[in-house]
Design a protein around this motif. Structure first.
Motif, PDB file in Angstrom:
ATOM      1  N   VAL A 106      23.777  12.169  33.285  1.00 42.13           N
ATOM      2  CA  VAL A 106      24.375  12.183  34.618  1.00 42.13           C
ATOM      3  C   VAL A 106      25.608  13.084  34.627  1.00 42.13           C
ATOM      4  N   ASP A 140      24.994  16.689  35.304  1.00 44.92           N
ATOM      5  CA  ASP A 140      24.368  17.026  36.569  1.00 44.92           C
ATOM      6  C   ASP A 140      24.821  18.430  36.957  1.00 44.92           C
ATOM      7  N   GLU A 165      11.723  10.719  33.514  1.00 43.33           N
ATOM      8  CA  GLU A 165      12.110  10.780  34.927  1.00 43.33           C
ATOM      9  C   GLU A 165      13.066  11.939  35.160  1.00 43.33           C
ATOM     10  N   VAL A 166      14.017  12.080  34.234  1.00 43.29           N
ATOM     11  CA  VAL A 166      15.039  13.103  34.436  1.00 43.29           C
ATOM     12  C   VAL A 166      14.420  14.488  34.442  1.00 43.29           C
ATOM     13  N   GLN A 185      11.626  14.458  37.902  1.00 39.24           N
ATOM     14  CA  GLN A 185      12.155  14.066  39.207  1.00 39.24           C
ATOM     15  C   GLN A 185      13.646  14.358  39.331  1.00 39.24           C
ATOM     16  N   GLN A 186      14.279  14.531  38.224  1.00 39.94           N
ATOM     17  CA  GLN A 186      15.706  14.864  38.194  1.00 39.94           C
ATOM     18  C   GLN A 186      16.583  13.759  38.775  1.00 39.94           C
ATOM     19  N   THR A 187      16.111  12.555  38.652  1.00 40.81           N
ATOM     20  CA  THR A 187      16.950  11.428  39.056  1.00 40.81           C
ATOM     21  C   THR A 187      16.937  10.419  37.924  1.00 40.81           C
ATOM     22  N   SER A 202      16.976   6.236  37.539  1.00 42.65           N
ATOM     23  CA  SER A 202      17.009   4.960  38.238  1.00 42.65           C
ATOM     24  C   SER A 202      17.618   3.926  37.321  1.00 42.65           C
ATOM     25  N   GLN A 232      19.986   4.909  42.153  1.00 42.11           N
ATOM     26  CA  GLN A 232      19.361   6.112  41.652  1.00 42.11           C
ATOM     27  C   GLN A 232      20.423   7.192  41.615  1.00 42.11           C
ATOM     28  N   ASN A 255      21.690  11.117  40.654  1.00 40.72           N
ATOM     29  CA  ASN A 255      21.177  12.465  40.473  1.00 40.72           C
ATOM     30  C   ASN A 255      21.411  12.902  39.046  1.00 40.72           C
ATOM     31  N   ARG A 309      20.432  16.333  37.974  1.00 39.88           N
ATOM     32  CA  ARG A 309      19.772  17.634  38.089  1.00 39.88           C
ATOM     33  C   ARG A 309      20.222  18.517  36.949  1.00 39.88           C
TER      34      ARG A 309
END
Lengths: 813, 616
Positions: free
Chosen positions: A513, A516, A538-539, A542-544, A546, A555, A557, A559
């Protein structure tokens, strides 16, 4: 006259006085006083005030006949941020704060300034691009629109960009910077006058306060020096501590115990002069302070620390104390990065009558006038690349560099010059640093498209993978470096922790995170535990992230681009095995990497010679020689930052065609041999890489050459990582399914052969594992390893043909 | 001199004064006249006198603004006196004087300094005896001394009692006549136990646990940007121990409840930033010089300038001293000459430059196969401590790893940098004893500590924890890892110790290695190591060519045998080998020798691998 109660510590604004009586006590000609001297209805305006040299010129004609709702009807709010201005001005002249600018106040001819400010309202700034001006017509006077906004919204604060003031009147700007304490109230007055002239019917809670920001004296904290005392400055930094709310007494309310006569005393520099004698009954020492009828204003102490970016190497960051007043209290939280505009103050250590010696040191702080969060946009905006300001010349040099035909090669070789060759890998990392264009498909349900390029480096230990990672981590502003061995899932994502001070649960973010919009470098990717690795799924697409723990479900971000390095499982790369077999990573994860590079020793003489030369020269060349050879790191950093901020390439028609062709070609290669050699994910990778390449060229359009390079790089990476060691063909299924098509075919064959062996044995319900292996080895013409045999057994048991228990094999049918 | 110039401000007196002191200190031995805060207990030093301090910048506080010049008005006579606040902590004015507003504000920076962490006892001993040597026999005038104390008592009235009692023992050079008879009359060095005891309740924030010594707040008036955190400097400055400082601090703390402005500093911060002057004296800097080394046996100025005579004489002797040292180390390392060779290389290694992220010249040695008996590693460390100017022994026990603070951390409450054991000065020898490690679990701190050690070894940097972000500080620390098997930490070079001593005799043998060589020989070794580390080095073009050819040839025979990493190491080994022989450029011979040594080591490692492989 009753004044509303203001309890200490209350969140209410400090000062509310009933304005109704004011209209009668004040003759119209003295109205401007409201901006300067305090509204003290019980005490008639004293003579000194009006004759003071700082009393402003009175363009009273402008407001003649203004009804109740005008300037006079609206209470002024105290400006503790401007400190002693609330006192009668001439006091300032006599007992000047120690900063020796005693002569200033008289120099400032307030009346003139006052009139000067009016035309500012007509200021037009067509080039304005700031977010807070959105929705305003750029071709109309900016501040008039803002005033209109105030009349609608009712928030009596007008932010004024100092740059506008400067371009409008440099002298006024100089005065504003040097004597904010005197000039800002003048701004207040002018604005209020203007406002009520224009919107005579609007009713505000308070008079409008002007908050200048963006003073050109934007400095980092390190440059503050004694010359800045009592001047308007803007500095940037990070909030590290905020104090509790401090109720600061502005006006004390005294009541006589004998006759109940009440009087008010203003606070003068933190002291209250207690009246010794009651004016009404002449009793001495009869007055008592009534707390809940005194006036308080909010104050908060905030500590900011200089941001790590503007610190010289090898020194520790400085901190500065900042006081926020009234509604600026609790505007910022620890961890926020902010720009502060305020007045720099120095207060001498209190001289104590009992102490003969005074410490000859001042305490310094800043009274805040304006906060601006620099990372605010990050919370809701899409593209947030930090508002890095480039000077004109810098942009020019960057553009010149971009115009060179070999800029791509130049940048690639400037990347980690101490690492030898591996040109393609450096190019790949370069494209990763630039990234693709962010696209939003949330309308059509697809959500955000990943724009970040993920790269995996694998190869023999000691091929400077870690060094590359370290370099990248040092290059990008928001990079994180973790090692697979030392990080847990929690360390990568986020964890909930109890704040030791507030006892609140707070979410602490982990490496992913934190990076990001940056790059997360993960070393020893293979050593990571499976559970840790699983959060990456997921990262990386989807780049998020949870999170559902300790009652916090959210959730975040993430990115981030992932740059990972993995060592082969057998410590040496086995060229006879596929990538998957060598590094033992799940293929679901591998397919999320856009580029997978092998870093192997090429083992040829010419290469060795160049490598040797490179290494030896590393040890004897001097610093200066090296710097001539390559672009320096700062240049590279700026180049990347500029491209990421300002360049958003779009696919051109030809480029789209070229991409389609490339994809179809990739699919065709495989279909000839009955294999699939490309998936939509690969197409997306190609697009990202092409976009990144056009960013390198500072081009707003993705063209065919970009696609060509993307294709080439992608093919190179594939050639290295997805080549089937048995056949020598590129087989993408190695990465997508974890097994090459030939390997699958071979497994099938062995299983069939084994089945034949078993069938040949006739009706034997159970047999020994070892004898079976021996039999199969004898039958087969190719060598059968134990693993192959196990795989075959597994395949057959999947068919429910047999079952393996311990060392015996039983037939099921 | 101050008195004369002080009342005429803007006459550039400050610059003159600094230049004056610089000039005086340039003179031969002049610096030995100045009493050192390192050796002389604080209460023996006269306030407002010139002292020196060999120290390490542990933390940098925020800049402070002070009254550069101010006018004091005596209310009774209405006489105005212009005074100067430079080099002073408190203003000089009577009880009822008022200050005129015509003050000039100036800026100064405050650094928190501690003695160089891990400084070996012999360094302290020699540098303080260097002091004593020039001290003329006692010839101080007690009467004059007495008078000066009485003068002082006028403005510091409370805490001078203990000083008075000790008065017969003290004698300090007067600031006003540093050149006159120039006598620094330092007396016996009986360290006052009371001071040490009272220091303990206040955390003086030493990087290493168990350190003792004075710390001080250094006030820097110019060119503060030139100083870096973790730098070792020798400071000449004016000592200020005015009790008024601590009195002010106390008072501030008590009245801060009433005064909202006092609330900006927490009590904690107060304690840290203005500790009692009797514990943490203030030192107003006149002159400082960075210390390239803290070896008192070497000329302090460094090797480059005007020490060519010293340099050439040492260089001539180097090969001989090296042979002696090699023999001594071979003896210590149970008769293993190869390991002894590598140990020398390790001890003279030094990060001489950095190429982007890559530090060049570091040589972390992993000495595996250390016998687990008779506390070999501890004895071994003691021997190293005898030879290097500063060192630290870190036993990697589970408890240590899980509990120690290795990485410095910013404490925002007190607004200071809490030190950690990895905050070390350049060229400190860090001895990691991995043989102490037993099975068990590392907790979060432990993992972080091990990572920090790994980063230190691989990149020669420590990421200081600033809670919202980390900040990277490059360092230059020689790490030596003693372990039984291969270390869990990375290292540049691993060598397995091959004992030539039969296990039954080991105990007795180890008892014997403790015997130190002659003091003169020890000093030779000490000098040798420090000099070798500071030599310049170059590679000539012809040699470059032959090195390249060699590499290509080696790869041709067997590409697996040598990788780029191996070449890196060989280049470092060749460099260190040349330096250890006193040669400042790489010769063909040294290169071949380096190759040979490396080959021996590698073959031993192969052997050892097989041995390990056979064992379950």
């Amino acid at each position: 006259m009753s004044s509303p109660l203001s309890t200490p510590g209350g969140r209410k604004r400090g000062r509310t006085t009933n304005p109704s009586t004011r209209e009668f006590t004040c003759p119209p000609s003295t109205w401007p006083q409201v901006g300067v001297s305090r509204l003290v209805p019980t005490v008639p305006p004293n003579e000194v005030d009006m004759s003071s040299p700082l009393m402003y010129g009175t363009p009273s004609s402008r407001v003649e006949g203004t009804p109740r709702s005008g300037v006079r009807g609206t209470p002024a709010r105290q400006r503790p941020d401007l400190g002693s201005v609330s006192k009668a001005p001439q006091v300032d002249l006599q007992s000047e704060p120690p900063s020796a600018d005693g002569a200033v106040a008289s120099e400032a001819n307030a009346g003139q300034r006052h009139r000067k400010i009016f035309p500012l309202s007509l200021f037009i700034d067509p080039s304005s691009s700031e977010d807070e001006n959105t929705g305003l017509d750029l071709n109309e006077p900016l501040y008039m629109q803002k005033l209109e906004e105030i009349s609608v919204v009712g928030d009596p604060v007008l932010n004024v960009n100092c740059l506008h003031v400067q371009s409008f009147d440099a002298e006024l700007y100089r005065q504003l910077i040097c004597y904010p304490q005197e000039v800002i109230p003048t701004f207040d007055m002018a604005v209020n006058e203007l406002f009520f002239e224009r919107f005579p019917d609007s009713i505000l809670e308070y008079q409008i306060q002007v908050r200048p920001y963006n003073a050109l004296k934007t400095r980092n904290m390190r440059n503050l020096n004694p010359e800045d005392i009592d001047q308007l400055i803007t500095i940037s930094g990070m909030v590290i501590r905020t104090s509790q709310l401090i109720p600061e007494m502005q006006e004390a309310f005294f009541q006589c115990q004998v006759c109940a006569f009440s009087t008010r005393v203003e606070v003068d520099r933190g002291r209250i002069a207690e009246p010794a004698v009651c004016r009404h009954c002449n009793t001495t020492h009869s007055l008592a302070l009534v707390h809940n009828r005194s006036l308080f204003s909010d104050k908060q102490m905030i500590k900011i620390q200089e941001s790590p970016d503007d610190m010289p190497a090898g020194q520790t960051p400085h901190t500065t104390v900042v006081y926020a007043h009234n509604d600026l209290v609790d505007k910022v939280q620890p961890g926020d990065r902010i720009n502060i505009t305020g007045v720099y103050r120095a207060v001498p250590m209190r001289a104590n009558p009992r102490q003969s010696n005074v410490k000859s040191v001042y305490k310094t702080h800043i009274d805040v006038i304006h906060f601006r969060k620099t990372d605010e946009k990050r919370l809701h905006g899409l593209d947030d690349a930090e508002q890095k300001l480039f000077t004109e010349e810098r942009v020019q040099t960057l553009k010149e560099l971009a115009a060179k035909p070999d800029v791509y090669e130049r940048l690639a070789s400037a990347l980690a010059p101490s690492i030898y060759e591996h040109e393609d890998i450096k190019k790949g990392i370069l494209l990763q640093l630039f990234g693709g264009t962010r696209k939003d498909f949330s309308q059509t349900g697809r959500g955000n498209f990943r724009a970040d390029v993920n790269i995996l480096l694998c190869g023999d230990p000691g091929t400077s993978k870690s060094q590359l990672l370290q370099y990248v981590f040092n290059l990008v502003p928001r990079g994180q470096y973790t090692s697979g061995k030392g990080s847990s899932a929690v360390g990568l994502t986020a964890y909930v922790m109890k704040d030791p001070e507030t006892r609140q649960l707070v979410l602490q973010t982990g490496a992913l995170v934190l990076s990001d919009n940056g790059i997360c470098c993960i070393d020893e990717f293979d050593k990571m535990s499976d559970s840790t690795r699983s959060v990456l799924h997921e990262v990386m697409e989807q780049q998020t992230l949870s999170i559902a723990k300790a009652g916090i479900i959210c959730q975040l971000n993430a990115r981030t681009s992932v740059l990972a390095a993995a060592n082969p499982i057998e410590s040496q790369w086995n060229p006879k095995k596929t990538t998957i077999e060598n590094i033992q990573l799940p293929h679901t994860l591998l397919s999320r990497f856009d580029l997978i590079f092998l870093m192997l020793d090429p083992q040829d003489e010419a290469y060795d010679r160049r490598l040797a030369h490179h290494l030896v020269s590393l040890y004897y060349q001097s610093e200066e020689q090296l710097e001539e050879e390559f672009l320096d790191m700062a240049m590279l950093r700026d180049y990347i930052a500029y491209a990421r901020t300002y360049i958003n390439p779009k696919l051109s028609e030809e480029a789209s065609q070229a991409l389609i062709e490339a994809y179809v070609d990739m699919r065709k290669i495989g279909s000839g041999r009955g294999m699939v050699s490309a998936y939509p994910r690969q197409l997306e990778s190609l697009i990202r890489l092409a976009e990144a390449h056009s960013k390198v060229r500072f081009s707003e359009k993705v063209e065919t050459i970009d696609v060509e390079e993307a294709k080439r790089l992608h093919r190179e990476a594939l050639k290295q990582s997805a080549t089937d060691p048995r056949t020598g063909f590129v087989d993408i299924s190695i990465l997508t399914t974890g097994m090459s098509a030939t390997a699958r075919k071979r497994r099938e064959e062995v299983a069939q052969a084994l089945k034949k062996v078993i069938q040949a044995k006739g009706k034997t319900p159970a047999m020994k594992y070892h004898t079976l292996l021996e039999d199969l080895r004898r039958q087969s013409e190719t060598a059968i390893t134990k693993e192959m045999f196990d795989e075959a057994l597994r395949a057959l048991s999947d068919e429910d043909y047999l079952t393996v228990t311990g060392k015996t094999v039983r037939l099921l049918a | 001199m101050f008195a004369a110039s002080q009342n005429t401000p803007n006459s550039g007196w400050a610059a003159k004064a600094v230049a004056f002191f610089k000039d005086r200190l340039k003179e031969k031995d002049a610096h030995t006249w100045v009493p050192s805060l390192n050796d002389v207990p604080l209460h023996y030093l006269k306030p407002n006198s010139l002292v020196k301090f060999r120290c390490f910048i542990q933390d940098m506080f925020d800049p402070e603004f002070y009254m550069g010049t101010y006018e004091a008005v005596d209310p009774s006579t209405k006489a105005k006196v212009l005074r100067c606040g430079k080099y002073k902590d408190v203003t000089e004015c009577g009880v009822s004087t008022t200050l005129e507003p015509s003050t000039m504000t100036a800026e100064r920076h405050t650094f928190y300094c501690v003695p160089i962490p891990g400084e070996s006892p012999w360094v302290k001993e020699i540098s303080s005896s260097g002091q004593a040597r020039v001290v003329p026999s006692t010839s101080y005038a007690p009467t004059r001394q007495k008078r000066s104390y009485e003068e002082d008592d006028d403005d510091m009235d409370t805490d001078t009692q203990p000083q008075k009692q000790r008065e017969p023992h003290t004698g300090m050079s007067e600031l006003s006549e540093p050149h006159g008879n120039g006598d620094c009359k330092r007396r016996e060095k009986e360290a006052p136990s009371s001071q040490a005891a009272s220091a303990s309740h206040l955390d003086l924030n030493f990087p290493l646990p168990g350190e003792k010594g004075p710390s001080c707040l250094l006030k820097v008036y110019e060119e503060w940007d030139g100083f870096k955190l973790n730098e070792a400097v020798e400071v000449f400055g004016i000592l200020s121990v005015s009790p008024a400082l601590s009195a002010l601090a106390d008072e501030d703390a008590s009245s801060s409840l009433l005064d909202p402005a006092g609330g900006m500093e927490t009590a904690e911060e107060q304690r840290v930033h203005s500790p009692p002057a009797s514990l943490v004296p203030r030192l107003h800097m006149l002159h400082a010089k960075p210390l390239p080394h803290n070896n008192p046996l070497l000329p302090a100025a460094g090797l480059e300038d005007n020490n060519s005579a010293f340099l050439s004489s040492t260089l001539r002797e180097m090969a001989a001293v090296r042979a002696e040292l090699l023999a001594y180390f071979t003896h210590v390392l149970l008769g293993d000459a190869l390991a002894a060779e590598y140990l020398i290389l390790h001890l003279v290694s030094n990060v001489y430059t950095r190429r982007d992220v890559l530090p060049l010249g570091k040589f972390t040695l992993n000495l595996s196969g250390c016998p687990a008996v008779a506390s070999f590693t501890e004895r071994f460390y003691q021997i190293i401590q005898q030879l290097v100017p500063s060192s630290y022994y870190l036993g990697m026990t589970l408890q240590n790893m899980n509990q120690m603070r290795l990485v410095p951390k910013k404490d925002y409450v007190a607004n200071r940098l809490l030190s950690g054991a990895l905050q070390l000065a350049t060229n400190t020898s860090l001895f990691l004893d991995e043989s102490q490690l037993e099975q068990g679990q590392l907790d979060t701190t432990g993992v972080r500590n091990v990572t920090a050690l790994g980063n230190l070894i691989s990149w020669q940097k420590v990421d200081y924890d600033f809670s919202y972000h980390q900040m990277e500080f490059p360092c230059n620390i020689n790490v030596l890892i003693a372990s039984e098997g291969r270390s869990l930490l990375p290292s540049d070079c691993q060598i397995h110790l091959q004992s030539q001593v039969a296990p039954p005799d080991l105990e007795a043998y180890l008892g014997g290695i403790q015997v130190h060589p002659q003091a003169s020989q020890l000093n030779k070794f000490r000098m040798y190591l420090s000099v070798a580390r500071q030599l310049d080095y170059s590679i000539a073009d012809e040699v470059t060519k032959s090195v390249e050819d060699d590499f290509v040839d080696m790869r041709k025979d067997d590409p697996q045998s040598i990788s780029a990493e191996d070449l890196h190491r060989m280049l470092v080994v060749a460099r260190l080998l040349s330096l250890s022989l006193g040669q400042t450029s790489l010769s063909r011979d040294s290169w071949l020798r380096a190759k040979h040594v490396e080959m021996l080591r590698r073959s031993r490692m192969e052997q050892n691998k097989c041995v390990n492989g056979n064992e379950p």
